[in-house]
Design an enzyme around this catalytic site. Structure first.
Site, PDB file in Angstrom:
ATOM      1  N   LYS A  22       0.827  -1.203   0.000  1.00  0.00           N
ATOM      2  CA  LYS A  22       0.000   0.000   0.000  1.00  0.00           C
ATOM      3  C   LYS A  22       0.863   1.256   0.000  1.00  0.00           C
ATOM      4  CE  LYS A  22      -2.616   2.676   3.419  1.00  0.00           C
ATOM      5  NZ  LYS A  22      -1.487   3.564   3.796  1.00  0.00           N
ATOM      6  N   ASN A  23       1.865   1.287   0.882  1.00  0.00           N
ATOM      7  CA  ASN A  23       2.657   2.501   1.033  1.00  0.00           C
ATOM      8  C   ASN A  23       3.537   2.796  -0.176  1.00  0.00           C
ATOM      9  OD1 ASN A  23       1.638   3.151   3.593  1.00  0.00           O
ATOM     10  ND2 ASN A  23       3.106   1.817   4.615  1.00  0.00           N
ATOM     11  N   CYS A 117      -5.626   8.406   8.766  1.00  0.00           N
ATOM     12  CA  CYS A 117      -5.898   7.902  10.110  1.00  0.00           C
ATOM     13  C   CYS A 117      -5.556   8.948  11.165  1.00  0.00           C
ATOM     14  CB  CYS A 117      -5.080   6.643  10.381  1.00  0.00           C
ATOM     15  SG  CYS A 117      -5.591   5.201   9.426  1.00  0.00           S
ATOM     16  N   ARG A 122       0.497  14.995  12.983  1.00  0.00           N
ATOM     17  CA  ARG A 122       1.264  14.467  11.857  1.00  0.00           C
ATOM     18  C   ARG A 122       1.624  15.623  10.925  1.00  0.00           C
ATOM     19  NH1 ARG A 122      -2.116   9.447   9.574  1.00  0.00           N
ATOM     20  NH2 ARG A 122      -0.067   8.699   8.917  1.00  0.00           N
ATOM     21  N   ASP A 306       3.491   0.244  12.264  1.00  0.00           N
ATOM     22  CA  ASP A 306       2.282  -0.284  11.621  1.00  0.00           C
ATOM     23  C   ASP A 306       1.991  -1.732  11.990  1.00  0.00           C
ATOM     24  OD1 ASP A 306       1.658   2.082  10.423  1.00  0.00           O
ATOM     25  OD2 ASP A 306       2.267   1.518   8.407  1.00  0.00           O
ATOM     26  N   ARG A 398      -8.996   0.500   3.699  1.00  0.00           N
ATOM     27  CA  ARG A 398      -8.006   1.412   3.133  1.00  0.00           C
ATOM     28  C   ARG A 398      -6.703   0.693   2.818  1.00  0.00           C
ATOM     29  NH1 ARG A 398      -6.090   4.928   6.770  1.00  0.00           N
ATOM     30  NH2 ARG A 398      -4.740   5.612   5.064  1.00  0.00           N
TER      31      ARG A 398
END
Length: 419
Positions: A22-23, A117, A122, A306, A398
């Site tokens: 995903k990243n 999220c 952040r 994560d 997601r």
């Protein structure tokens, strides 16, 4: 409203194949905007964040065609705008990668402040610092970010903190800059390397990705086509590895890169799990209650933030006392309140959580506060006695493709129900 209904008490067994990261995918998609060419991407995770990225690209003129479930073609010949729809970009955090690509290619960009999220503060100050060092002027107001530059000029940039997003974004922006850009104290995560490899396949000249110093020699033009396969997702692989330990199961995780998971493999061995590595596969098994341990999340190659909530599930049923120190995000322990509803004994204060292991969890209605918390609750539901209902599935979707289908193939009993 959708919910997952899990009948628990299952020991997971079988094989699971890991999707693309995903990243990586959510940065590679906007990075294609550096060229007006056509790009074929393989092993793309078919998840909400990727589909949202595709929507944003289409809104500014890209043509995107899905060849199959995990392969897409991006045609950027008709990209016509650098004003990205604010309602779309504000939905997820990785929309900030549009800044690096469009600023570098077109010299200007307007994008909504990124969402994502809720993991505490952040900031994107390191991103802005990097863009300004390259010669851009920035303005943040009314929920949007605007940047412009006649031409980005390579320079030396020192990251005040190790930031994966800022490292990737500055790397993308530097590809078409004049001269050489050096990023010091750069993030070293596998997806940083994957994105550098993709950019190089486009014709960029990036060296040192995977170390703390990355050098980008700017090029005038990039290729008008290339094909690339996204690296396997280390976090999805780690999720199933920890599910095997928590459920006293036996899972073969296929299509992964074991070297990316060294810190997790070490911790699984420490709590009593068994790990066997076979090329691009990892087998994880456990036949007894895990042991307590202590850990601290750190930038790669340290233990990934994560995977911290998923590890928290393991420690909630471990024998003894465990401590997790979260060094990356302020609000990563929101999931512990949900595990306590299921009978766990966890006390979380600021960035530290104390786990007094219990013999078992019990099913309860719980809410996913973020993506990885959602995955952790799925594992908790699988191992709990009775029935667990998980809400806020948009968080899980997601980052995980058909999560209930993959768990069910391993013996879980999960249904997605529309209320």
């Amino acid at each position: 409203m959708e919910k997952l209904v899990i009948s628990g008490g299952t020991s997971l067994r079988g094989e699971v194949s890991i999707i693309g990261a995903k990243n990586s995918a959510i940065a590679i998609l906007p990075a294609t905007l550096l060229s007006n060419g056509i790009f074929t991407l393989h092993n793309v995770p078919n998840i909400i964040d990727v589909r949202l990225s595709c929507q944003i690209l289409e809104a500014i003129g890209s043509k995107i065609t899905w060849i199959d479930k995990n392969t897409l073609v991006i045609d950027n010949k008709d990209v016509h705008s650098t004003n990205v729809p604010l309602d779309l970009t504000s939905k997820f955090r990785a929309s900030y990668y549009l800044i690096g690509s469009l600023l570098s290619k077109y010299g200007k960009i307007e994008v909504g402040l990124p969402g994502g999220c809720n993991l505490g503060v952040r900031p994107i100050d390191q991103h802005i610092k990097g863009f300004e060092a390259l010669g851009a002027e920035s303005n943040i107001s009314q929920g949007k970010i605007s940047l412009k530059a006649k031409k980005l000029i390579g320079t030396n940039i020192y990251m005040d903190i190790v930031s994966v997003g800022a490292t990737i974004n500055i790397m993308i922006a530097s590809v078409l800059a004049k001269g050489t850009t050096t990023i010091e104290n750069a993030a070293k995560e596998p997806h940083v390397v994957d994105i550098a490899n993709f950019l190089n396949s486009m014709g960029a000249d990036i060296r040192g990705a995977g170390t703390d110093i990355i050098k980008i020699n700017g090029v005038e033009n990039l290729k008008d086509s290339c094909s690339y396969s996204v690296v396997p997702d280390q976090i999805e692989a780690g999720t199933f590895m920890l599910a095997a330990v928590a459920s006293k199961g036996n899972i073969l995780i296929k299509n992964c890169i074991p070297e990316h998971l060294d810190s997790l493999i070490s911790k699984i061995s420490e709590v009593g799990g068994n790990v066997e590595v076979f090329g691009d596969s990892i087998k994880v098994s456990a036949d007894k209650r895990p042991l307590g341990t202590s850990l601290k999340t750190l930038p790669y190659p340290g233990f990934p933030t994560d995977l911290q909530p998923q590890m928290g599930v393991v420690l909630s049923v471990a024998n003894g006392t465990s401590i997790i120190n979260e060094s990356i995000w302020d609000s990563r322990f929101q999931y512990t309140a949900e595990l306590n509803k299921m009978g766990a004994n966890i006390a979380a204060h600021d960035r530290t959580a104390f786990f007094e292991g219990v013999s078992h969890l019990s099913g309860a209605p719980v809410y996913a506060s973020d993506l990885r918390a959602g995955a952790a609750l799925v594992i908790a539901g699988v191992i709990a006695n009775g029935t667990t209902e998980i809400y806020n599935l948009r968080h899980i979707d997601r980052g995980y493709e058909n999560i209930e289908e993959k768990f069910n193939k391993l013996g879980a009993k999960i249904k997605r129900i529309q209320e």
